[in-house]
Write a protein that holds these residues in place. Structure first.
Motif, mmCIF file in Angstrom:
data_model
loop_
_atom_site.group_PDB
_atom_site.id
_atom_site.type_symbol
_atom_site.label_atom_id
_atom_site.label_comp_id
_atom_site.label_asym_id
_atom_site.label_seq_id
_atom_site.Cartn_x
_atom_site.Cartn_y
_atom_site.Cartn_z
ATOM 1 N N PRO A 128 0.833 -1.199 0.000
ATOM 2 C CA PRO A 128 0.000 0.000 0.000
ATOM 3 C C PRO A 128 0.867 1.248 0.000
ATOM 4 C CG PRO A 128 0.101 -0.913 2.212
ATOM 5 C CD PRO A 128 0.866 -1.852 1.308
ATOM 6 N N GLY A 129 0.315 2.331 -0.475
ATOM 7 C CA GLY A 129 1.062 3.578 -0.589
ATOM 8 C C GLY A 129 1.608 4.035 0.749
ATOM 9 N N ARG A 130 2.923 3.971 0.902
ATOM 10 C CA ARG A 130 3.569 4.440 2.115
ATOM 11 C C ARG A 130 4.955 4.960 1.751
ATOM 12 N NH1 ARG A 130 5.428 -0.205 1.492
ATOM 13 N NH2 ARG A 130 6.112 -1.925 2.681
ATOM 14 N N VAL A 131 5.451 5.877 2.531
ATOM 15 C CA VAL A 131 6.771 6.434 2.303
ATOM 16 C C VAL A 131 7.812 5.426 2.787
ATOM 17 C CG1 VAL A 131 8.367 8.304 2.904
ATOM 18 C CG2 VAL A 131 5.950 8.798 2.518
ATOM 19 N N VAL A 132 8.755 5.065 1.908
ATOM 20 C CA VAL A 132 9.798 4.105 2.270
ATOM 21 C C VAL A 132 11.177 4.756 2.340
ATOM 22 C CG1 VAL A 132 8.549 2.090 1.416
ATOM 23 C CG2 VAL A 132 10.065 3.331 -0.127
ATOM 24 N N ALA A 133 11.304 5.972 1.820
ATOM 25 C CA ALA A 133 12.578 6.690 1.905
ATOM 26 C C ALA A 133 12.328 8.180 1.749
ATOM 27 C CB ALA A 133 13.541 6.209 0.821
ATOM 28 N N GLU A 134 13.207 8.956 2.373
ATOM 29 C CA GLU A 134 13.157 10.404 2.240
ATOM 30 C C GLU A 134 14.574 10.887 1.950
ATOM 31 O OE1 GLU A 134 12.178 14.415 4.822
ATOM 32 O OE2 GLU A 134 11.436 12.487 5.528
ATOM 33 N N LEU A 135 14.702 11.737 0.949
ATOM 34 C CA LEU A 135 16.010 12.246 0.541
ATOM 35 C C LEU A 135 15.957 13.765 0.470
ATOM 36 C CD1 LEU A 135 18.884 11.597 -0.658
ATOM 37 C CD2 LEU A 135 17.795 11.761 -2.886
ATOM 38 N N PRO A 136 16.678 14.449 1.373
ATOM 39 C CA PRO A 136 16.774 15.900 1.231
ATOM 40 C C PRO A 136 17.662 16.225 0.033
ATOM 41 C CG PRO A 136 17.941 15.144 3.205
ATOM 42 C CD PRO A 136 17.360 13.940 2.547
ATOM 43 N N VAL A 137 17.327 17.291 -0.682
ATOM 44 C CA VAL A 137 18.083 17.691 -1.875
ATOM 45 C C VAL A 137 18.621 19.101 -1.626
ATOM 46 C CG1 VAL A 137 18.000 18.026 -4.370
ATOM 47 C CG2 VAL A 137 16.563 16.274 -3.305
ATOM 48 N N PRO A 138 19.851 19.202 -1.097
ATOM 49 C CA PRO A 138 20.416 20.517 -0.748
ATOM 50 C C PRO A 138 21.107 21.211 -1.920
ATOM 51 C CG PRO A 138 21.892 18.801 -0.012
ATOM 52 C CD PRO A 138 20.697 18.107 -0.652
ATOM 53 N N LEU A 139 20.435 21.308 -3.042
ATOM 54 C CA LEU A 139 20.998 21.981 -4.212
ATOM 55 C C LEU A 139 20.502 23.423 -4.261
ATOM 56 C CD1 LEU A 139 20.521 19.180 -6.903
ATOM 57 C CD2 LEU A 139 22.613 19.777 -5.678
ATOM 58 N N ASP A 140 21.224 24.266 -4.977
ATOM 59 C CA ASP A 140 20.868 25.677 -5.117
ATOM 60 C C ASP A 140 19.511 25.805 -5.812
ATOM 61 O OD1 ASP A 140 20.797 28.398 -5.332
ATOM 62 O OD2 ASP A 140 22.559 28.562 -6.605
ATOM 63 N N ARG A 141 18.578 26.503 -5.198
ATOM 64 C CA ARG A 141 17.226 26.684 -5.734
ATOM 65 C C ARG A 141 17.019 28.077 -6.316
ATOM 66 N NH1 ARG A 141 15.983 22.419 -6.669
ATOM 67 N NH2 ARG A 141 16.374 20.823 -5.197
ATOM 68 N N ALA A 142 18.061 28.893 -6.359
ATOM 69 C CA ALA A 142 17.919 30.271 -6.843
ATOM 70 C C ALA A 142 17.481 30.281 -8.305
ATOM 71 C CB ALA A 142 19.240 31.011 -6.702
ATOM 72 N N PRO A 143 16.604 31.216 -8.671
ATOM 73 C CA PRO A 143 16.147 31.318 -10.057
ATOM 74 C C PRO A 143 17.277 31.556 -11.049
ATOM 75 C CG PRO A 143 14.800 32.693 -8.633
ATOM 76 C CD PRO A 143 15.948 32.183 -7.801
ATOM 77 N N THR A 144 18.400 32.088 -10.578
ATOM 78 C CA THR A 144 19.528 32.384 -11.460
ATOM 79 C C THR A 144 20.485 31.193 -11.623
ATOM 80 O OG1 THR A 144 20.735 33.266 -9.569
ATOM 81 C CG2 THR A 144 19.482 34.843 -10.922
ATOM 82 N N THR A 145 20.191 30.076 -10.970
ATOM 83 C CA THR A 145 21.057 28.901 -11.049
ATOM 84 C C THR A 145 21.167 28.402 -12.485
ATOM 85 O OG1 THR A 145 20.438 28.228 -8.823
ATOM 86 C CG2 THR A 145 21.367 26.533 -10.227
ATOM 87 N N ASP A 146 22.373 28.084 -12.907
ATOM 88 C CA ASP A 146 22.622 27.503 -14.226
ATOM 89 C C ASP A 146 22.209 26.032 -14.159
ATOM 90 O OD1 ASP A 146 23.609 26.352 -16.544
ATOM 91 O OD2 ASP A 146 25.573 27.322 -16.411
ATOM 92 N N VAL A 147 21.049 25.719 -14.696
ATOM 93 C CA VAL A 147 20.484 24.375 -14.590
ATOM 94 C C VAL A 147 21.345 23.354 -15.332
ATOM 95 C CG1 VAL A 147 18.463 22.935 -15.051
ATOM 96 C CG2 VAL A 147 18.158 25.254 -14.214
ATOM 97 N N ALA A 148 21.919 23.732 -16.463
ATOM 98 C CA ALA A 148 22.786 22.808 -17.207
ATOM 99 C C ALA A 148 24.005 22.437 -16.361
ATOM 100 C CB ALA A 148 23.210 23.430 -18.527
ATOM 101 N N ALA A 149 24.599 23.408 -15.703
ATOM 102 C CA ALA A 149 25.751 23.141 -14.843
ATOM 103 C C ALA A 149 25.332 22.293 -13.644
ATOM 104 C CB ALA A 149 26.381 24.443 -14.380
ATOM 105 N N LEU A 150 24.157 22.573 -13.109
ATOM 106 C CA LEU A 150 23.643 21.801 -11.982
ATOM 107 C C LEU A 150 23.470 20.333 -12.362
ATOM 108 C CD1 LEU A 150 22.530 21.936 -9.072
ATOM 109 C CD2 LEU A 150 20.287 22.353 -10.075
#
Length: 90
Positions: free
Chosen positions: A48-70
């Motif tokens: 049944p639908g349940r959370v089995v893992a949680e992963l924080p994603v500490p990447l830069d969220r700024a609108p000016t972030t170069d997504v290709a470089a990221l």
């Protein structure tokens, strides 16, 4: 949808959410998309639908972030790998 259009849409969705500082819920089967768009990723079990893992994603969220470089960064690859591993666990 083709890969280029998907990437453009991801960038377009990512920018307003970062600017507004609001919570957005995305549902995807793509580890790469989850890491790119999420600040926190939850992995759900098939049933049944349940959370089995949680992963924080500490990447830069700024609108000016170069997504290709990221996308090509070692940190992005590491997080994508960890998420893919978590998704494959029974």
């Amino acid at each position: 949808m083709d890969a280029l259009t998907r990437e453009r849409l991801q960038e377009e969705v990512r920018t307003p959410a970062a600017r507004l500082g609001t919570t957005v819920l995305f549902v995807t089967h793509s580890a790469e998309e989850a890491v790119l768009l999420g600040s926190r990723v939850l992995v759900m079990a098939a049933g049944p639908g349940r959370v089995v893992a949680e992963l924080p994603v500490p990447l830069d969220r700024a609108p000016t972030t170069d997504v290709a470089a990221l996308r090509s960064s070692a940190e992005f690859a590491h997080l994508r790998g960890r998420l893919t591993e978590a998704m494959r666990r029974p």
